[in-house]
Design a protein around this motif. Sequence first.
Motif, PDB file in Angstrom:
ATOM      1  N   PHE A 278      18.689  33.018 -77.003  1.00  0.00           N
ATOM      2  CA  PHE A 278      17.719  33.958 -76.452  1.00  0.00           C
ATOM      3  C   PHE A 278      17.928  34.202 -74.952  1.00  0.00           C
ATOM      4  CE2 PHE A 278      15.740  29.859 -75.667  1.00  0.00           C
ATOM      5  CZ  PHE A 278      15.154  30.010 -74.417  1.00  0.00           C
ATOM      6  N   MET A 279      18.661  33.263 -74.256  1.00  0.00           N
ATOM      7  CA  MET A 279      18.898  33.441 -72.824  1.00  0.00           C
ATOM      8  C   MET A 279      20.088  34.361 -72.559  1.00  0.00           C
ATOM      9  SD  MET A 279      18.125  29.629 -71.308  1.00  0.00           S
ATOM     10  CE  MET A 279      17.941  30.256 -69.648  1.00  0.00           C
ATOM     11  N   ASN A 280      20.978  34.509 -73.539  1.00  0.00           N
ATOM     12  CA  ASN A 280      22.104  35.439 -73.440  1.00  0.00           C
ATOM     13  C   ASN A 280      22.930  35.214 -72.171  1.00  0.00           C
ATOM     14  OD1 ASN A 280      23.709  37.530 -74.405  1.00  0.00           O
ATOM     15  ND2 ASN A 280      22.547  39.108 -73.307  1.00  0.00           N
ATOM     16  N   LEU A 281      23.281  33.931 -71.925  1.00  0.00           N
ATOM     17  CA  LEU A 281      24.066  33.582 -70.753  1.00  0.00           C
ATOM     18  C   LEU A 281      25.509  33.267 -71.145  1.00  0.00           C
ATOM     19  CD1 LEU A 281      21.535  31.187 -68.955  1.00  0.00           C
ATOM     20  CD2 LEU A 281      22.000  33.578 -68.403  1.00  0.00           C
ATOM     21  N   LYS A 282      26.451  33.616 -70.272  1.00  0.00           N
ATOM     22  CA  LYS A 282      27.844  33.299 -70.536  1.00  0.00           C
ATOM     23  C   LYS A 282      28.105  31.800 -70.418  1.00  0.00           C
ATOM     24  CE  LYS A 282      29.795  37.730 -69.042  1.00  0.00           C
ATOM     25  NZ  LYS A 282      30.733  38.402 -68.095  1.00  0.00           N
ATOM     26  N   LYS A 283      27.419  31.156 -69.466  1.00  0.00           N
ATOM     27  CA  LYS A 283      27.568  29.719 -69.257  1.00  0.00           C
ATOM     28  C   LYS A 283      26.192  29.054 -69.273  1.00  0.00           C
ATOM     29  CE  LYS A 283      31.781  30.091 -66.469  1.00  0.00           C
ATOM     30  NZ  LYS A 283      32.430  29.751 -65.169  1.00  0.00           N
ATOM     31  N   PRO A 284      26.092  27.815 -69.776  1.00  0.00           N
ATOM     32  CA  PRO A 284      24.793  27.131 -69.832  1.00  0.00           C
ATOM     33  C   PRO A 284      24.296  26.772 -68.433  1.00  0.00           C
ATOM     34  CG  PRO A 284      26.555  25.633 -70.439  1.00  0.00           C
ATOM     35  CD  PRO A 284      27.187  26.991 -70.335  1.00  0.00           C
ATOM     36  N   LEU A 285      22.958  26.669 -68.310  1.00  0.00           N
ATOM     37  CA  LEU A 285      22.368  26.279 -67.035  1.00  0.00           C
ATOM     38  C   LEU A 285      22.702  24.829 -66.706  1.00  0.00           C
ATOM     39  CD1 LEU A 285      18.835  27.927 -67.313  1.00  0.00           C
ATOM     40  CD2 LEU A 285      20.754  28.686 -65.907  1.00  0.00           C
ATOM     41  N   ILE A 286      22.648  23.954 -67.712  1.00  0.00           N
ATOM     42  CA  ILE A 286      22.973  22.539 -67.534  1.00  0.00           C
ATOM     43  C   ILE A 286      24.368  22.290 -68.094  1.00  0.00           C
ATOM     44  CG2 ILE A 286      22.344  20.183 -68.173  1.00  0.00           C
ATOM     45  CD1 ILE A 286      19.440  21.096 -68.251  1.00  0.00           C
ATOM     46  N   ASN A 287      25.218  21.689 -67.300  1.00  0.00           N
ATOM     47  CA  ASN A 287      26.614  21.502 -67.706  1.00  0.00           C
ATOM     48  C   ASN A 287      26.845  20.255 -68.544  1.00  0.00           C
ATOM     49  OD1 ASN A 287      26.704  23.179 -65.062  1.00  0.00           O
ATOM     50  ND2 ASN A 287      28.698  23.514 -66.018  1.00  0.00           N
ATOM     51  N   SER A 288      26.070  19.185 -68.285  1.00  0.00           N
ATOM     52  CA  SER A 288      26.291  17.951 -69.030  1.00  0.00           C
ATOM     53  C   SER A 288      25.080  17.038 -68.938  1.00  0.00           C
ATOM     54  CB  SER A 288      27.537  17.217 -68.501  1.00  0.00           C
ATOM     55  OG  SER A 288      27.405  16.945 -67.117  1.00  0.00           O
ATOM     56  N   PHE A 289      24.973  16.131 -69.944  1.00  0.00           N
ATOM     57  CA  PHE A 289      23.928  15.114 -69.996  1.00  0.00           C
ATOM     58  C   PHE A 289      24.597  13.742 -69.974  1.00  0.00           C
ATOM     59  CE2 PHE A 289      22.265  18.871 -72.105  1.00  0.00           C
ATOM     60  CZ  PHE A 289      21.020  19.024 -71.517  1.00  0.00           C
ATOM     61  N   HIS A 290      23.898  12.752 -69.377  1.00  0.00           N
ATOM     62  CA  HIS A 290      24.495  11.427 -69.210  1.00  0.00           C
ATOM     63  C   HIS A 290      23.441  10.340 -69.410  1.00  0.00           C
ATOM     64  CE1 HIS A 290      27.942  13.465 -67.269  1.00  0.00           C
ATOM     65  NE2 HIS A 290      26.991  14.269 -66.815  1.00  0.00           N
ATOM     66  N   VAL A 291      23.745   9.349 -70.244  1.00  0.00           N
ATOM     67  CA  VAL A 291      22.893   8.169 -70.418  1.00  0.00           C
ATOM     68  C   VAL A 291      23.774   6.930 -70.273  1.00  0.00           C
ATOM     69  CG1 VAL A 291      21.161   9.289 -71.864  1.00  0.00           C
ATOM     70  CG2 VAL A 291      23.174   8.279 -72.928  1.00  0.00           C
ATOM     71  N   GLY A 292      23.240   5.893 -69.632  1.00  0.00           N
ATOM     72  CA  GLY A 292      24.073   4.717 -69.437  1.00  0.00           C
ATOM     73  C   GLY A 292      23.299   3.521 -68.939  1.00  0.00           C
ATOM     74  N   GLY A 293      24.042   2.478 -68.623  1.00  0.00           N
ATOM     75  CA  GLY A 293      23.457   1.249 -68.128  1.00  0.00           C
ATOM     76  C   GLY A 293      24.473   0.440 -67.358  1.00  0.00           C
ATOM     77  N   GLY A 294      23.971  -0.464 -66.500  1.00  0.00           N
ATOM     78  CA  GLY A 294      24.879  -1.248 -65.677  1.00  0.00           C
ATOM     79  C   GLY A 294      24.366  -2.633 -65.371  1.00  0.00           C
ATOM     80  N   LEU A 295      25.282  -3.504 -64.948  1.00  0.00           N
ATOM     81  CA  LEU A 295      24.991  -4.882 -64.567  1.00  0.00           C
ATOM     82  C   LEU A 295      25.426  -5.093 -63.124  1.00  0.00           C
ATOM     83  CD1 LEU A 295      26.432  -6.654 -67.745  1.00  0.00           C
ATOM     84  CD2 LEU A 295      24.073  -5.907 -67.375  1.00  0.00           C
ATOM     85  N   TYR A 296      24.548  -5.707 -62.324  1.00  0.00           N
ATOM     86  CA  TYR A 296      24.822  -5.952 -60.909  1.00  0.00           C
ATOM     87  C   TYR A 296      24.525  -7.428 -60.606  1.00  0.00           C
ATOM     88  CZ  TYR A 296      24.615  -0.857 -60.491  1.00  0.00           C
ATOM     89  OH  TYR A 296      24.833   0.488 -60.649  1.00  0.00           O
ATOM     90  N   TYR A 297      25.545  -8.175 -60.231  1.00  0.00           N
ATOM     91  CA  TYR A 297      25.359  -9.592 -59.908  1.00  0.00           C
ATOM     92  C   TYR A 297      25.687  -9.809 -58.441  1.00  0.00           C
ATOM     93  CZ  TYR A 297      25.732 -14.659 -59.981  1.00  0.00           C
ATOM     94  OH  TYR A 297      25.547 -15.993 -59.714  1.00  0.00           O
TER      95      TYR A 297
END
Length: 267
Positions: free
Chosen positions: A82-101
């Motif tokens: 319905f937005m009729n855009l050539k490119k998406p507004l959001i380029n990528s999604f990211h989920v993650g986790g980390g350890l810091y000692y």
Amino acid sequence: MNKSILTILLSFLIAQIAISQEETPDVTVNSQFWTDFNGRKEFRENRSASGFIGYRTISPHVYDKFVAFATYDIDHTKSPKFMNLKKPLINSFHVGGGLYYTDNRNNDNDFEFRLSEGFKFYIPSIKQLPLMNFVRLEQRFQKTFDGTSWDASMRFRYKLSTVIEWKKRFFSFTKGAYIPISIEFFYSFKEANRDNDVIRISPGLGYKFSDEWKGEFYVSYHYTRNTTDQQDGSNDFVFRLRIYKSKRIKKPPKLNTKEEDIKELIE
């Protein structure tokens, strides 16, 4: 007489050593040295996993820190119909986790487990100067090995990044030097016991060796709150070396534009 003098000197030396061990070094202004190896592996055209392992230290030498972080990345290739855009507004999604000692020299050691969710998008800008926005929420769980309980906190991160060519090219960017620049802001909904970042300004110099390898070196300024119980904040001058290795899936040959090649350099 000689024994008395020797006894006094030894007592003075022992007292000085004890005092120096009890004193907390002043890190209001400090220099830090970070190095990390970054990897990325594509599973499908729009699915990949990335992460890094790293080592960080500080002068005055009050700690050594060991870091490991991983994310699952989803490229957003299509916008809603319905937005009729050539490119998406959001380029990528990211989920993650980390350890810091953190191995502290004068205090009990610390451990942090961190979760992160975010997305990236580009804002309209000069064609030769793409501006990438990275928005993240982080949940932080910290533990000091002194018998205390876990501390939970949450913060918001916003980073604006770009890459400038070292030498102008008319066509694709496949190899050569470039200048990565970023500025990142932090807002804590609930502050953690330590390492509450406020702002990071990071100019650097990078070199792309091939489609798989590149390296970057940064000289950054960070302002951090609540570094220790005695000091409200610190001005950190960070020297960071980053090495990147990407393993991409085989794709049909295609000619990328220079703009696309430059965007792939932005982290």
